[in-house]
Design an enzyme around this catalytic site. Structure first.
Site, PDB file in Angstrom:
ATOM      1  CD  GLN A 177      -0.760 -14.035  -1.912  1.00  0.00           C
ATOM      2  OE1 GLN A 177      -1.512 -14.100  -0.953  1.00  0.00           O
ATOM      3  NE2 GLN A 177      -0.608 -12.928  -2.617  1.00  0.00           N
TER       4      GLN A 177
ATOM      5  CG  HIS B 209      -1.593 -17.241   1.953  1.00  0.00           C
ATOM      6  ND1 HIS B 209      -2.885 -17.462   1.529  1.00  0.00           N
ATOM      7  CD2 HIS B 209      -1.633 -16.087   2.650  1.00  0.00           C
ATOM      8  CE1 HIS B 209      -3.677 -16.493   1.971  1.00  0.00           C
ATOM      9  NE2 HIS B 209      -2.931 -15.641   2.645  1.00  0.00           N
TER      10      HIS B 209
ATOM     11  CG  ASP C  44      -4.071 -15.837   6.349  1.00  0.00           C
ATOM     12  OD1 ASP C  44      -4.760 -15.953   7.387  1.00  0.00           O
ATOM     13  OD2 ASP C  44      -4.006 -14.775   5.696  1.00  0.00           O
TER      14      ASP C  44
ATOM     15  CD  GLU D  90      -1.252 -13.773   7.585  1.00  0.00           C
ATOM     16  OE1 GLU D  90      -1.800 -12.715   7.207  1.00  0.00           O
ATOM     17  OE2 GLU D  90      -0.415 -14.391   6.889  1.00  0.00           O
TER      18      GLU D  90
ATOM     19  CG  ASP E 108      -3.963 -10.537   8.148  1.00  0.00           C
ATOM     20  OD1 ASP E 108      -3.990  -9.311   7.928  1.00  0.00           O
ATOM     21  OD2 ASP E 108      -4.328 -11.369   7.301  1.00  0.00           O
TER      22      ASP E 108
ATOM     23  CD  GLN F   7      -0.084  -9.445   5.730  1.00  0.00           C
ATOM     24  OE1 GLN F   7      -0.082  -9.100   4.554  1.00  0.00           O
ATOM     25  NE2 GLN F   7      -0.950 -10.310   6.192  1.00  0.00           N
TER      26      GLN F   7
ATOM     27  CE  LYS G  99      -3.729  -8.163   4.057  1.00  0.00           C
ATOM     28  NZ  LYS G  99      -4.553  -9.195   4.663  1.00  0.00           N
TER      29      LYS G  99
END
Length: 424
Positions: A172, A194, A236, A273, A307, A329, A331
């Site tokens: 990321q 990312h 993302d 994402e 997400d 994802q 998390k």
């Protein structure tokens, strides 16, 4: 070998807590911080220092192992537990949690972790960060007591066969989406960047800025990447596609934008994402299903990643059961006990949804290493480089932990083979 002590020390994490709602409502940057008042409960500032609790578990032979309690950067958002304040929660670990776990056999990892997962204090379940950090220490304690790797302990608990090669690591970039991404290209990172596309400014009023960025990714990856480099682009967008286009998400305008993204990324695969954030799990799943079906009907080969509103184990189940995403994802801090993340990866097996073992930049090197073992134990589709937003450090920590563990397991297996051969 029994647990003889549990100790909690407040510390820092690898990044910051950010009030996501305030940022989405237009809070402006002031250097590294933001101008304005926070809107999410518990925040004193829109951006404030990330916190952790260092958990030490002492075993009866005097060995001390560690886990770290951490919470995600955007705590309190999208249905997550409230902002994690270390000074407030450290006494809970040294009090009720220690009372429950001290004296237990450290080798009973799954039983110990499940006991922690089910604990309540004054009628409330333990904060996810507490369950996350203490369970890491329990995993390390079991590995130490059994003289094996955390990967093997987790695999035994989940009934899996560990990966024999490192799981693809997802780098990321943070807001430094050009320089950090070029670093990733040079190192041949398999999944990237990312990019932190969390505002209209970063995506463009009609999505044009993101399209230009994806074209740049292709050009620079081919200039800087190693021979035979075949990256997967994962971006993302923090719901910003929904912000600029709105629903319904299967209409031509939205699908055409995804087709343009696919063309810009060619010849490399693309994952988006959090394409939208509609405010609750039920509606989020419906919107993701609508988008996924629209893309499939149009023959647009862009994967979408869940997400927002996909936080707990039960959330992961709901997204997977609905077929709402190509990847979910997981998390890790939001699922509580680290074994729950492993169970969530396993839940994706046999479905058309792949498991991305994620987490947050706001973790620590200890939690990142623990997650590397979960990734290996479950052979996840990809795992996050963490902590921090500088890229290099997190990538080194996660990649090296997997490589070291694989090498150790190979040595152990060779020793076992040699011993059997000698006995014969």
């Amino acid at each position: 070998m029994n647990i003889t002590g549990i100790y909690a020390t407040p510390g820092y994490s690898g990044f910051f807590f950010d009030d996501q709602r305030a940022i989405k409502q237009g809070a402006e940057h002031d250097g590294f911080t933001y101008v304005g008042e926070p809107v999410t409960e518990g925040f004193d500032e829109i951006r404030q220092a990330g916190e952790s609790i260092i958990v030490d578990i002492e075993l009866e032979d005097g060995t001390v192992v560690r886990g770290d309690c951490t919470a995600v950067q955007y705590s309190g958002a999208g249905g997550r537990d409230p902002l994690f304040k270390a000074e407030e929660y450290a006494p809970v670990i040294e009090g009720p949690v220690a009372d429950e776990l001290v004296g237990r056999d450290a080798t009973d990892f799954l039983d110990n972790a499940e006991t922690l997962e089910e604990m309540e204090v004054e009628g409330d379940r333990l904060h996810t960060a507490i369950r996350y950090g203490v369970s890491q220490a329990l995993l390390a304690a079991a590995a130490e007591a059994e003289q094996t790797t955390q990967t093997d302990v987790m695999a035994d608990a989940l009934g899996t066969e560990p990966a024999t090669e490192p799981v693809p690591v997802f780098g990321q970039s943070g807001d430094d989406r050009y320089n950090n991404t070029e670093k990733m290209f040079v190192k041949g990172v398999p999944v990237l960047p990312h990019a932190l596309i969390n505002s209209v400014e970063k995506i463009g009023e009609n999505g044009e800025t993101l399209l230009e960025y994806v074209e740049w990714l292709v050009e620079r990856s081919q200039e800087l990447g190693p021979d035979d480099y075949d990256p997967r682009f994962h971006i993302d967008v923090y719901g910003m596609i929904g912000e600029i286009f709105d629903g319904p998400y299967d209409r031509d305008e939205v699908v055409d934008y995804f087709a343009a993204l696919e063309e810009a990324a060619a010849p490399y695969p693309l994952q988006i994402e959090g394409p939208m954030d509609v405010g609750n799990r039920e509606d989020q799943i419906a919107a993701m299903v609508e988008l996924r079906e629209g893309l499939e009907a149009a023959g647009v080969d862009v994967d979408i990643v869940a997400d927002e509103w996909c936080n707990t184990f039960e959330d992961v189940q709901a997204f997977v059961d609905a077929g709402a995403a190509d990847l979910v994802q997981i998390k890790t801090p939001d699922l509580g006990g680290i074994h729950r993340s492993g169970q969530a990866v396993r839940y994706c097996e046999g479905t058309d949804t792949r498991a991305y073992l994620g987490g947050t930049c706001n973790e620590t090197e200890t939690s990142a290493r623990a997650c590397a073992h979960v990734a290996l134990a479950t052979d996840a589709a990809q795992t996050l480089a963490k902590p921090g937003m500088g890229f290099d450090e997190g990538y080194m920590i996660v990649e090296n932990e997997m490589r070291r563990t694989i090498a150790r397991r190979e040595r152990d297996q060779q020793t076992e083979t040699d011993e059997i051969t000698a006995d014969d």
